[in-house]
Design an enzyme around this catalytic site. Structure first.
Site, PDB file in Angstrom:
ATOM      1  N   LEU A 165       0.830  -1.198   0.000  1.00  0.00           N
ATOM      2  CA  LEU A 165       0.000   0.000   0.000  1.00  0.00           C
ATOM      3  C   LEU A 165       0.865   1.249   0.000  1.00  0.00           C
ATOM      4  O   LEU A 165       2.046   1.213   0.361  1.00  0.00           O
ATOM      5  CB  LEU A 165      -0.910  -0.005   1.224  1.00  0.00           C
ATOM      6  CG  LEU A 165      -1.726  -1.278   1.423  1.00  0.00           C
ATOM      7  CD1 LEU A 165      -2.536  -1.189   2.700  1.00  0.00           C
ATOM      8  CD2 LEU A 165      -2.625  -1.537   0.229  1.00  0.00           C
ATOM      9  N   ASP A 187      -2.318  -1.796  11.405  1.00  0.00           N
ATOM     10  CA  ASP A 187      -1.236  -2.745  11.172  1.00  0.00           C
ATOM     11  C   ASP A 187       0.049  -2.335  11.888  1.00  0.00           C
ATOM     12  O   ASP A 187       0.202  -1.214  12.363  1.00  0.00           O
ATOM     13  CB  ASP A 187      -0.996  -2.853   9.666  1.00  0.00           C
ATOM     14  CG  ASP A 187      -0.372  -4.181   9.258  1.00  0.00           C
ATOM     15  OD1 ASP A 187      -0.123  -5.027  10.131  1.00  0.00           O
ATOM     16  OD2 ASP A 187      -0.133  -4.372   8.053  1.00  0.00           O
ATOM     17  N   GLU A 234       5.390  -3.417  15.441  1.00  0.00           N
ATOM     18  CA  GLU A 234       6.520  -4.235  15.892  1.00  0.00           C
ATOM     19  C   GLU A 234       7.882  -3.677  15.474  1.00  0.00           C
ATOM     20  O   GLU A 234       8.913  -4.192  15.904  1.00  0.00           O
ATOM     21  CB  GLU A 234       6.420  -5.655  15.303  1.00  0.00           C
ATOM     22  CG  GLU A 234       5.079  -6.310  15.440  1.00  0.00           C
ATOM     23  CD  GLU A 234       4.162  -6.039  14.254  1.00  0.00           C
ATOM     24  OE1 GLU A 234       3.200  -6.791  14.086  1.00  0.00           O
ATOM     25  OE2 GLU A 234       4.409  -5.066  13.500  1.00  0.00           O
ATOM     26  N   ASP A 278       0.120 -12.749   9.599  1.00  0.00           N
ATOM     27  CA  ASP A 278       0.339 -13.101   8.197  1.00  0.00           C
ATOM     28  C   ASP A 278       0.679 -14.580   8.008  1.00  0.00           C
ATOM     29  O   ASP A 278       1.819 -14.945   7.713  1.00  0.00           O
ATOM     30  CB  ASP A 278       1.460 -12.237   7.615  1.00  0.00           C
ATOM     31  CG  ASP A 278       1.112 -10.758   7.633  1.00  0.00           C
ATOM     32  OD1 ASP A 278      -0.064 -10.431   7.823  1.00  0.00           O
ATOM     33  OD2 ASP A 278       2.041  -9.940   7.472  1.00  0.00           O
ATOM     34  N   HIS A 317      -9.116 -12.131   2.906  1.00  0.00           N
ATOM     35  CA  HIS A 317      -7.949 -11.345   2.481  1.00  0.00           C
ATOM     36  C   HIS A 317      -7.464 -11.920   1.159  1.00  0.00           C
ATOM     37  O   HIS A 317      -7.421 -13.136   0.976  1.00  0.00           O
ATOM     38  CB  HIS A 317      -6.846 -11.429   3.532  1.00  0.00           C
ATOM     39  CG  HIS A 317      -5.817 -10.335   3.437  1.00  0.00           C
ATOM     40  ND1 HIS A 317      -5.207  -9.987   2.258  1.00  0.00           N
ATOM     41  CD2 HIS A 317      -5.298  -9.506   4.385  1.00  0.00           C
ATOM     42  CE1 HIS A 317      -4.356  -8.986   2.483  1.00  0.00           C
ATOM     43  NE2 HIS A 317      -4.401  -8.681   3.766  1.00  0.00           N
TER      44      HIS A 317
END
Length: 670
Positions: free
Chosen positions: A287, A392, A395, A459, A524
């Site tokens: 993105l 999102d 981390e 993921d 997704h």
């Protein structure tokens, strides 16, 4: 909270809670150790190589009373290095030497004891017999050092991971002895459960306190824990009244959605993470990280969102706490001084996210946090009409970063996901949308449940693999649910497709079945949508998805009742079997099935090529097989037919909502 009890002995002391011995400290078998070390941390795109250059580790053998506390020193007559104070359920710890930055504590263990928790664990629900470093990071691709997929990921991008890697670790565990332990820190922690005689906790600082909880039942214990860490707001009804369809093809996403709806699918949300535009990299379609609607990709999006909502379909987007250097918001944030800086220069710290660079919004600066909550999420997303988003990352905070409040990066790193969650929650609250707007996160640490209304499992690879495929989302839901995170879901179909690993029709259909019996059902397209089968790319897959969305929607009254229960008690919607069947020791090790609320038992098919499945039914109940109506006694393992479209699901004969389950069975049994 149960009180801790300390009993002094001539050569040490014991600490117990609710009659359970937790710490046994003796001169010849000390429980407390301190030391000094130098961390060696290397980050590559959210994957961390972590090593410790340990300078010393000292056993604190001598203990003596000091008022209402205990002083610990290496030997009698030497300078004390720690002071302990017992208060209610807390072991307060004071380091008496400022140079100490390593701490170890050994907790008494029993041979048959089982342990769970440690955040959101993907590979193993039961923790006993393994060591778990706790450091928020990318989970890794494959996560199995013996697999070819992990080998390729390691050799090409240092991203293969291992069984302990997780976006959401937390230094909290529950014991089958009905107590829980939490380390109050954001430093690097490791839980080592390999020794049969003790559990060793390692912390890269002297923590302020160790917290202990105890209860007579697991249900009560989970309730205590959820109160301590914070219960999330109730899920909005729209989130579970149908599936949330994930598409990222610009305005063609609307056309595809209409075709899927016309096929009969029950859709309550359209999730277009590409609402901000796309950036294509070697990893796949990413993105454009400048958090504004991309009018070129979605012309007239504001009006489209309003029209969808009138039809009962909410629009969801995507955001994360980083700003692409080639986007407009980066310049705005840099000019205002809202970005984290380099240690040795007054320049923004730039992170490589995989062929594009980003700045880090410094949430330790109150003005920066408020700017992101109001200016970005508030104005560009909520005011624009979005009802939800994937929040999102979280981390990637480097350890060599300079933050506005002076916090060292080693301490700030694990705290970052919770801070990020709070920014999102503040934005939602500022618009009066708490409990209405829905954001979901993969990253976490202690306290994330207080702010984040919904977790997702990260993921996963698009396969049935043991450590990175469909099965891992069950472990993830069960482990995180014990720590106050009531609502969990996953990417239907998986996400990561690399090195020729692509979805099969069977995988998508099995994942649809699991998702239908989860709090939220969201699809997704994955990182490489053009290479992978999609829900609307095969008639059988689409028809199966339609069936599963209808079943999911029919379950809405039951899920609504579970959401109310979660708010009142802290119980997660997806529960380990032992939570309600404490006297059946056979369920303690089950990690591939779960209770969906009190009344449904779900055992998803998580292996390829299977048309039957073995399920253990807890004792003390009679269970109805959803599809055949066969009633089975508990306390046995049964094998049931499990063709596509009929995942192994049972319900209690005494279930309050049995009429609803009977109705679903009658409507969908083949």
């Amino acid at each position: 909270m149960e009180r801790l009890h300390i009993t002094m002995h001539s050569d040490g002391f014991d600490i117990a809670i609710a009659g359970e011995l937790v710490v046994r400290h003796r001169r010849n078998a000390p429980a407390f150790f301190v030391g000094r070390g130098r961390p060696d941390i290397a980050m590559y795109r959210g994957n961390f190589d972590i090593a410790d250059r340990l300078d010393e580790r000292v056993a604190l053998r001598h203990a003596e009373m000091d008022g209402n506390g205990v002083l610990l020193s290496p030997e009698q007559g030497t300078t004390p290095l720690l002071r302990l104070a017992i208060n209610e359920g807390i072991i307060a710890i004071e380091g008496l030497d400022p140079l100490l930055n390593r701490f170890w504590l050994r907790i008494d263990a029993k041979a048959d004891e089982q342990l769970w928790g440690a955040g959101e664990q993907m590979s193993y629900f039961g923790l006993r017999g393994r060591r778990f470093p706790l450091w928020t990071s990318e989970p890794g691709v494959g996560r199995d050092k013996s697999s070819l997929l992990t080998f390729h990921a390691d050799t090409t991008a240092r991203s293969g991971g291992d069984y302990w890697n997780t976006n959401y670790p937390q230094p909290t565990y529950l014991s089958s002895r009905r107590y829980a332990l939490h380390v109050d820190t954001t430093a690097y922690v490791a839980f080592d459960f390999r020794d049969p005689a003790f559990h060793e906790i390692e912390v890269w600082e002297v923590p302020a306190r160790i917290e202990l909880f105890a209860a007579k039942s697991f249900v009560d214990l989970v309730g205590q824990i959820s109160l301590r860490f914070g219960r999330p707001p109730r899920l909005p009804d729209w989130a579970f009244s149908g599936a949330i369809l994930g598409l990222k093809e610009g305005m063609r996403s609307l056309e595809r959605m209409e075709a899927i709806v016309s096929a009969g699918a029950r859709i309550s949300g359209l999730w277009c993470e590409d609402w901000v535009g796309l950036r294509v990299t070697s990893f796949g379609k990413r993105l454009f990280w400048d958090w504004k609607a991309n009018e070129a990709r979605y012309p007239g999006l504001r009006e489209t969102i309003a029209q969808l909502e009138k039809r009962g379909i909410r629009f969801l987007g995507y955001v994360n706490p980083y700003l692409a250097v080639d986007g407009s918001l980066y310049g705005e944030a840099a000019k205002a001084g809202y970005l984290a800086l380099m240690l040795d220069a007054d320049e923004p710290y730039v992170v490589d996210f995989g062929e594009f660079d980003c700045g880090i919004v410094d949430f330790t600066n109150p003005a920066a946090a408020e700017w992101f909550a109001d200016r970005v999420i508030g104005q560009e997303m909520l005011d624009f009409g979005l009802s939800g988003w994937m929040a999102d990352f979280g981390e990637y905070l480097p350890v060599d970063v300079r933050l506005a409040d002076g916090t060292d990066g080693m301490i700030a790193h694990n705290a970052w996901p919770t801070i990020w969650a709070e920014v999102n929650a503040r934005a939602v609250a500022s618009r009066g949308k708490t409990g209405q707007a829905l954001f979901f996160m993969r990253a976490g640490w202690t306290g994330v449940s207080r702010h984040c209304p919904l977790l997702w499992a990260g993921d996963q690879s698009v396969d049935f693999s043991r450590h990175d495929g469909i099965a891992t989302v069950i472990c993830a839901a069960l482990s995180s649910g014990l720590l106050g995170n009531a609502y969990h879901h996953s990417d239907l179909g998986g996400y990561t497709s690399l090195f020729g690993n692509v979805r099969t029709a069977e995988l998508i259909m099995r994942w649809s079945e699991l998702s239908a019996f989860s709090p939220v059902m969201r699809s997704h397209e994955g990182n490489r949508p053009d290479d992978n089968l999609q829900l609307d790319g095969d008639p059988q897959v689409l028809n199966h998805f339609v069936r599963m969305t209808e079943i999911h929607a029919r379950l809405a009254p039951y899920v609504a009742s579970l959401c109310d229960e979660a708010v009142a008690t802290g119980l997660p919607l997806q529960r380990p079997l032992f939570l309600h069947y404490e006297n059946d020791r056979r369920v303690y090790a089950i990690e591939t099935a779960y209770l969906f609320g009190r009344d449904l038992l779900v055992a998803p098919v998580i292996e390829a090529g299977r048309d039957s499945w073995r399920v253990y039914l807890p004792t003390g109940e009679h269970w109805v097989h959803l599809w055949s109506g066969t009633i089975e006694a508990g306390g046995q393992e049964v094998e049931v037919a499990a063709p596509l479209g009929e995942p192994p699901v049972f319900y209690r004969t005494s279930a309050i909502m049995r009429p609803l389950f009977d109705e679903i069975a009658a409507a969908f049994s083949v």
